[in-house]
Motif scaffolding. Structure first.
Motif, PDB file in Angstrom:
ATOM      1  N   PRO A 295      78.290  66.125  14.412  1.00 33.37           N
ATOM      2  CA  PRO A 295      79.013  66.707  15.549  1.00 33.37           C
ATOM      3  C   PRO A 295      79.925  67.866  15.128  1.00 33.37           C
ATOM      4  O   PRO A 295      80.030  68.868  15.839  1.00 33.37           O
ATOM      5  CB  PRO A 295      79.816  65.534  16.109  1.00 33.37           C
ATOM      6  CG  PRO A 295      79.006  64.329  15.751  1.00 33.37           C
ATOM      7  CD  PRO A 295      78.426  64.654  14.394  1.00 33.37           C
ATOM      8  N   GLU A 296      80.553  67.744  13.969  1.00 31.49           N
ATOM      9  CA  GLU A 296      81.431  68.812  13.488  1.00 31.49           C
ATOM     10  C   GLU A 296      80.640  70.085  13.178  1.00 31.49           C
ATOM     11  O   GLU A 296      81.078  71.193  13.475  1.00 31.49           O
ATOM     12  CB  GLU A 296      82.200  68.358  12.236  1.00 31.49           C
ATOM     13  CG  GLU A 296      83.183  67.241  12.488  1.00 31.49           C
ATOM     14  CD  GLU A 296      82.535  65.845  12.561  1.00 31.49           C
ATOM     15  OE1 GLU A 296      81.363  65.674  12.148  1.00 31.49           O
ATOM     16  OE2 GLU A 296      83.210  64.920  13.059  1.00 31.49           O
TER      17      GLU A 296
ATOM     18  N   GLN B 270      79.617  71.711  16.405  1.00 34.62           N
ATOM     19  CA  GLN B 270      80.774  72.375  16.995  1.00 34.62           C
ATOM     20  C   GLN B 270      81.017  73.725  16.313  1.00 34.62           C
ATOM     21  O   GLN B 270      81.301  74.719  16.985  1.00 34.62           O
ATOM     22  CB  GLN B 270      81.995  71.472  16.864  1.00 34.62           C
ATOM     23  CG  GLN B 270      83.081  71.733  17.851  1.00 34.62           C
ATOM     24  CD  GLN B 270      84.117  70.602  17.810  1.00 34.62           C
ATOM     25  OE1 GLN B 270      84.382  69.996  16.777  1.00 34.62           O
ATOM     26  NE2 GLN B 270      84.683  70.320  18.956  1.00 34.62           N
TER      27      GLN B 270
END
Length: 90
Positions: free
Chosen positions: A74-75, A78
């Motif tokens: 997810p990082e 992002q």
């Protein structure tokens, strides 16, 4: 390709504005560059187009980035999304 949390979703209208209508292939080097800038040069991504919505405004290019069979975190997604915003594709 179903929409999942491991996908980057890019509106086709933004790609059309930048690369010309229907020239998604022209964006490939830029998009792979964004993925590799975040995940390293070994990163790859698969591409698919989602045109299920009746309104073309909502059609999307779906990118599934990963390295050695492992999807982006997810990082990482992002960070890639932030880079896409900077270049006008997010």
């Amino acid at each position: 390709m179903p929409v999942s949390p491991a996908l980057l979703q890019i509106p086709l209208r933004l790609l059309d504005d930048r690369y010309g209508r229907g020239n998604v292939d022209e964006a490939e080097d830029t998009l792979i560059g964004v993925v590799q800038a975040v995940m390293g040069v070994q990163a790859t991504c698969s591409f698919d187009v989602d045109t299920r919505h009746a309104n073309p405004w909502f059609h999307q290019l779906l990118l599934e980035p990963g390295v050695a069979g492992k999807p982006a975190t997810p990082e990482q997604l992002q960070a890639m999304a932030a880079r896409l915003v900077v270049i006008g594709l997010g």
